[in-house]
Design a protein around this motif. Structure first.
Motif, short mmCIF file in Angstrom:
data_model
loop_
_atom_site.label_atom_id
_atom_site.label_comp_id
_atom_site.label_asym_id
_atom_site.label_seq_id
_atom_site.Cartn_x
_atom_site.Cartn_y
_atom_site.Cartn_z
N GLU A 1 0.82 -1.21 0.00
CA GLU A 1 0.00 0.00 0.00
C GLU A 1 0.85 1.27 0.00
O GLU A 1 0.34 2.36 -0.25
CB GLU A 1 -0.92 0.02 1.23
CG GLU A 1 -2.01 -1.05 1.20
CD GLU A 1 -2.91 -0.97 2.41
OE1 GLU A 1 -2.82 0.04 3.16
OE2 GLU A 1 -3.70 -1.90 2.61
N ALA A 2 2.14 1.12 0.31
CA ALA A 2 3.01 2.29 0.44
C ALA A 2 3.81 2.59 -0.81
O ALA A 2 4.31 3.70 -0.97
CB ALA A 2 3.96 2.10 1.62
N THR A 3 3.97 1.60 -1.69
CA THR A 3 4.79 1.81 -2.87
C THR A 3 4.34 0.88 -3.98
O THR A 3 3.84 -0.23 -3.72
CB THR A 3 6.28 1.57 -2.55
OG1 THR A 3 7.06 1.77 -3.73
CG2 THR A 3 6.52 0.16 -2.04
N ALA A 4 4.54 1.31 -5.21
CA ALA A 4 4.18 0.48 -6.35
C ALA A 4 5.24 -0.57 -6.66
O ALA A 4 4.96 -1.53 -7.36
CB ALA A 4 3.95 1.36 -7.58
N GLU A 5 6.47 -0.37 -6.15
CA GLU A 5 7.54 -1.35 -6.35
C GLU A 5 7.93 -1.90 -4.98
O GLU A 5 8.67 -1.28 -4.22
CB GLU A 5 8.76 -0.71 -7.02
CG GLU A 5 9.97 -1.61 -7.16
CD GLU A 5 9.65 -2.97 -7.79
OE1 GLU A 5 9.34 -3.93 -7.05
OE2 GLU A 5 9.71 -3.04 -9.04
N ALA A 6 7.36 -3.06 -4.66
CA ALA A 6 7.55 -3.64 -3.33
C ALA A 6 8.91 -4.31 -3.18
O ALA A 6 9.29 -4.66 -2.05
CB ALA A 6 6.45 -4.67 -3.04
#
Length: 732
Positions: free
Chosen positions: A227-232
Motif C-alpha cells: 500500500e506504500a509503494t508500487a515497487e515492493a
C-alpha cells in the motif's frame, strides 16, 4: 513511429539465494557464531518483552524477534572499525555488533558467555531500562543505543533519521585512507523518506563506502509495503541511483552473510555504496509483547507461516546436521544466556516493598541522579582553555579597514591551513569563485579538495556533516545558502545534531559548524529572508553566534571551529560588503563564548541587538542625541552563552531596555529575551522592556511590502524618540 530502445540500469540488481552446497561449504565458526549470537539476541529480546509486560521498562520496546537472521548475517562479516547505525528497532544489530567486538573471530564451538558478553548484556539491559549503568547512562533507552568503541554509532527514533549520518561516517572512513565501511539499517517505511533517498544520491555521487541495509519486514507499523509503494522490491531503489543492490531472504542468515560479503568487497575496493534488502518478519507488533494479528492488520495464518521459517531453527538444523554441535548443546546455550539475563536482572530489580507476589521494581541505586538531567546537553568548553582571546580595542596586531566578506573567506582558509580536519560542504561552495557570496574564495584557492559542492539536499548533507562531527576525524563547516533552508533540514539539525550529545550520554564531542545567511531586504521573498535566531535558540544543544564586525567574525569563527559543541554562525548579507577595522595578518585569535560587546555607553537606556541591526541602532542613536544609551551587541545568542553579566550591569545602571531585531514577530528572538530580562532583572526596571521588530508577515517580493515587513533604522529612531519623550516627561 518513434523508436524505443530498452534501457538497463548502470549497476547490477540481483536476488541471492543459498543452495545446499553453500550450507555445506560454510565455515563452521561462521555457522556457530551466527547461531550462538542469534540465540543470545532472541533470549535478550524475550526477556525485554517480559520486563515490558511487568512495567519495568518505561517507553516502547521495539523487539526484533524473528529478524535476528538479518542482524547476525550482516554484522559477523564486519570488523570493529566498521560502523553501524540503525533505527528504533535496533537491539539485534546493536547486540550483534557489540558481541562481535568482544568475541574472538574464530570458534570451534558455540560461543561462550564470557565476562565481556555479560557486560554487553548488562549495560544494554540497563540502557533499555533507563539506568545509569547503560551505554548512554539511561538517556537513550531502547531507541538510542550507542557504543562507539564497538563501532555501534547509534540507533535512532526518527524513521530514516540516522541514514544521512551514516554517509558522514563513511566519508570520514574514506578520507582517512582506511578500507572501513558503514552499514546503516532501516526499515521498509524509511525507504520512502526524502532524507534516505537524498543520501542514496549523495553517497553514490561521492562513492562513499556505505551499505544501505533495508530490513523489509513488510509493515510500517500496520501499513503493508504493497500500500506504500508500487515497487515492493525495495532494493530496486538502488539501481536508480547507480548503486549495486542485492535482494535476499532475511530469514536465511547465510544468504544475508553471502550478500554482505559481496557488498563489503565492492565497498572496500573503493567502488562506492551498496544496497541490501533483506526480507524479514517481526513476530510481534510495532512495539510490545503482542502479535500483529492482535491489532487486526495481520492474520494468524500469515504469522504461523513466517514462524515456520524461523532463522534460528534454520541455523540450528544445519549446525546439528553438520555435527558442529548437538541439539542438547544448542538448547543448553539458549538456556545459559536466559539464566545469565535473569542473574543480571536480580542485580537491577528488587521485590515490591508491599510484598505483592511476582511484582518487582527497579532498585533506587540503579536510577540516574535527577540532578544530572541537563548534564551533557553541551560541553564545559574546556577545549577552549588554551585560547588567545582578543578584542578590537586591545588588539596589538596590525589593523586596517577591510571588507567583511574578505575576512569570512580568509579565516575559513586559515583554519583549513592549520587544521587538516576542517572540511567545507554545501550547495555551490566549490563554484562561482568562492560560493554565492565569496565566502569560500580562499579555501578554494588553497584547499579545493576539502571544499565539497553538494547536491541540493539539505537533509542529506547536513546529516552527513553531523555524522562527520560525531565520528570526530573531520570538523565540518556546513553552509546553508539561506537561513530558511534550516526548515528543510530540520530533522537533522534539531532532532539529530542538537540532541545527539545529550541523548547518547553527554560524553562525546559534536564539533559541527553551520554557516547561514540572513537576507531580509534583498528581494528574495518569504522563503529566503527569515531571521532564524528565535527558532535556533530553542534547541538547547546548539550554540548560536552572530558576528556584526569583520574583527569579531574572525574571533568568533575561530572559537566556533575550536568548540566541541555544534555552533550555528549567523551572517547577514547586508554586512558582507561593509568595511570595518579588522586584522591584516593575524587570524588566529578567538573571542570567548558568552561575551557580548558594549559598542556605546550611556546612562539613559540599554539597547540590545545583534548582526546588522547593531549598526542601525548606532545610526539611530546618532539621530536621537538626547538619549545616552548602552548599545550591547550580543554576539552569542543561545541561552547557555548569553552574557547576563553585561546585560545585568547595564540594566541596573539605566533601568530601561530596548531590544531591536529585524525580523518577523512570529520567529522573534526578542520575545524570549524580553521575558527573561523581566524575570531576572525586574527590580531594576523602571518600565516594561520595549521592542523593535519586523511585522507579522514574512518579507515578500514587493519592494514596498518587503520594507514594511522588516525593521530598519527608521523604526529604531521612532522607538528611541518615544522613549526620550517618556524620559523627559518623567524628568518633569
Amino acid at each position: 513511429m518513434p523508436s524505443r530502445d530498452p534501457l538497463s540500469p548502470s549497476s547490477p540488481w540481483v536476488e541471492l539465494r543459498t543452495s545446499a552446497e553453500d550450507w555445506d561449504a560454510a565455515d563452521p565458526s561462521l555457522l556457530l557464531g551466527m547461531l550462538g549470537q542469534g540465540l543470545w539476541i532472541r533470549a535478550f529480546e524475550e526477556y525485554a518483552l517480559e520486563l515490558a509486560g511487568q512495567g519495568l521498562i518505561h517507553g516502547p520496546v521495539h523487539s526484533s524477534i524473528g529478524q535476528e537472521g538479518g542482524a547476525v548475517g550482516s554484522v559477523l562479516p564486519l570488523r570493529s572499525d566498521d560502523f553501524v547505525n540503525g533505527s528504533h528497532r535496533g537491539h539485534h544489530q546493536f547486540l550483534a555488533k557489540a558481541f562481535t567486538h568482544v568475541l574472538p573471530e574464530k570458534t570451534d564451538r558455540l560461543p561462550e558467555v564470557t565476562d565481556d558478553v555479560r557486560t554487553v548484556l548488562r549495560r544494554t539491559l540497563a540502557e533499555i531500562c533507563g539506568l545509569t549503568d547503560g551505554f548512554c547512562q539511561g538517556r537513550g533507552g531502547s531507541v538510542h543505543l550507542q557504543w562507539r568503541e564497538a563501532g555501534a554509532m547509534g540507533t535512532n527514533a526518527i524513521v530514516g533519521g540516522g541514514v544521512p549520518q551514516a554517509a558522514g561516517f563513511a566519508f570520514n572512513q574514506l578520507r582517512a585512507g582506511t578500507d572501513a565501511v558503514t552499514v546503516t539499517y532501516f526499515g521498509d517505511g524509511a525507504v520512502n523518506i526524502g532524507s534516505v533517498l537524498e543520501t542514496f544520491n549523495l553517497a553514490a555521487a561521492w562513492k562513499l563506502p556505505v551499505c544501505f541495509f533495508i530490513e523489509n519486514n513488510l509493515y510500517a507499523v500496520s501499513t503493508p509495503v504493497s500500500e506504500a509503494t508500487a515497487e515492493a522490491r525495495l532494493s530496486g531503489r538502488g539501481p536508480g541511483f547507480g548503486i549495486p543492490s542485492w535482494r535476499v531472504d532475511g530469514m536465511d542468515p547465510l544468504a544475508v552473510q553471502l550478500a554482505t560479503t559481496e557488498a563489503l568487497a565492492h565497498m572496500r575496493a573503493g567502488h562506492g555504496p551498496t544496497v541490501i534488502e533483506a526480507e524479514v518478519y517481526r513476530y510481534f507488533h510495532q512495539n510490545g509483547p503482542y502479535p500483529g494479528s492482535a491489532f487486526g492488520y495481520r492474520d494468524k495464518a500469515e504469522e504461523r507461516a513466517w514462524r515456520d521459517r524461523d532463522p534460528l531453527d534454520l541455523l540450528r538444523g544445519h549446525v546439528v546436521r553438520r555435527k558442529l554441535a548437538t541439539a542438547r548443546e544448542v538448547t543448553a546455550a539458549g538456556k545459559k544466556v536466559a539464566a545469565v539475563l535473569r542473574e543480571i536482572g536480580d542485580t537491577v530489580f528488587e521485590p515490591d516493598p508491599a510484598g505483592k507476589p511476582g511484582v518487582r521494581r527497579i532498585r533506587a541505586s540503579a536510577w540516574p541522579d535527577p540532578a544530572t538531567v541537563d548534564h551533557g546537553v553541551r560541553g564545559d568548553l574546556s577545549e577552549l582553555a588554551d585560547s588567545r582571546y582578543e578584542e578590537a580595542g586591545t588588539f596589538s596586531g596590525r589593523l586596517a579597514e577591510r571588507r567583511f566578506i574578505d575576512l569570512v573567506s580568509e579565516v575559513i582558509g586559515r583554519r583549513m591551513e592549520t587544521d587538516e580536519r576542517v572540511v567545507v560542504l554545501g550547495e555551490d561552495v566549490n563554484r562561482l569563485r568562492g560560493g554565492t557570496n565569496g565566502a569560500t574564495k580562499a579555501a578554494l584557492e588553497h584547499f579545493p579538495e576539502r571544499v565539497l559542492g553538494t547536491p541540493i539536499s539539505e537533509n542529506a548533507f547536513t546529516g552527513l556533516g553531523g555524522g562527520m562531527a560525531m565520528d570526530g576525524r573531520f570538523r565540518p563547516i556546513v553552509e546553508f545558502m539561506y537561513a530558511d533552508f534550516m526548515w528543510v533540514a530540520a530533522d537533522q539539525l534539531f532532532n539529530q545534531i542538537a540532541k545527539t550529545r545529550h541523548m547518547f550520554g553527554g560524553t562525546e564531542a559534536m564539533p559541527f559548524v553551520l554557516r547561514t545567511k540572513l537576507a531580509a531586504g534583498s528581494g528574495y521573498g518569504s522563503q529566503h529572508t527569515m531571521d532564524p535566531a528565535g527558532i535556533l535558540t530553542t534547541a538547547a544543544g546548539l550554540r548560536v553566534v552572530a558576528p556584526s564586525t569583520p574583527f569579531d567574525y574572525v574571533g568568533l569563527m575561530n572559537t566556533a571551529l575550536a568548540c566541541d559543541d555544534p555552533v550555528v554562525v549567523l551572517e547577514h548579507v547586508d554586512l558582507y560588503g561593509t568595511t570595518g577595522t579588522a586584522p591584516v595578518d593575524d587570524l588566529d585569535y578567538r573571542i570567548p563564548v558568552g561575551r557580548a560587546a558594549l559598542r556605546r555607553e550611556g546612562d539613559d537606556l540599554t539597547v540590545i541587538s545583534y548582526l546588522a541591526m547593531v549598526g542601525r541602532c548606532a545610526e539611530a542613536l546618532d539621530q536621537v542625541p538626547r538619549l545616552r544609551a548602552d548599545l550591547i551587541d550580543l554576539r552569542w545568542l543561545d541561552r547557555a552563552s548569553l552574557d547576563w553579566e553585561t546585560i545585568g550591569t547595564s540594566v541596573r545602571k539605566t533601568g530601561r531596555v530596548l531590544i531591536v531585531e529585524e525580523g518577523a514577530r512570529g520567529t522573534s528572538y526578542g520575545d524570549w529575551l524580553a521575558d527573561e530580562i523581566q524575570r531576572r532583572l525586574f527590580d531594576w526596571l523602571d518600565a516594561p522592556v520595549e521592542r523593535v521588530t519586523g511585522g507579522e508577515a514574512s518579507p515578500n517580493i514587493s519592494k514596498v511590502l518587503e520594507r514594511a515587513a522588516i525593521a530598519r533604522t527608521e523604526e529604531v529612531v521612532a522607538a528611541l524618540r518615544d522613549i526620550a519623550a517618556d524620559h523627559d516627561s518623567a524628568a518633569r
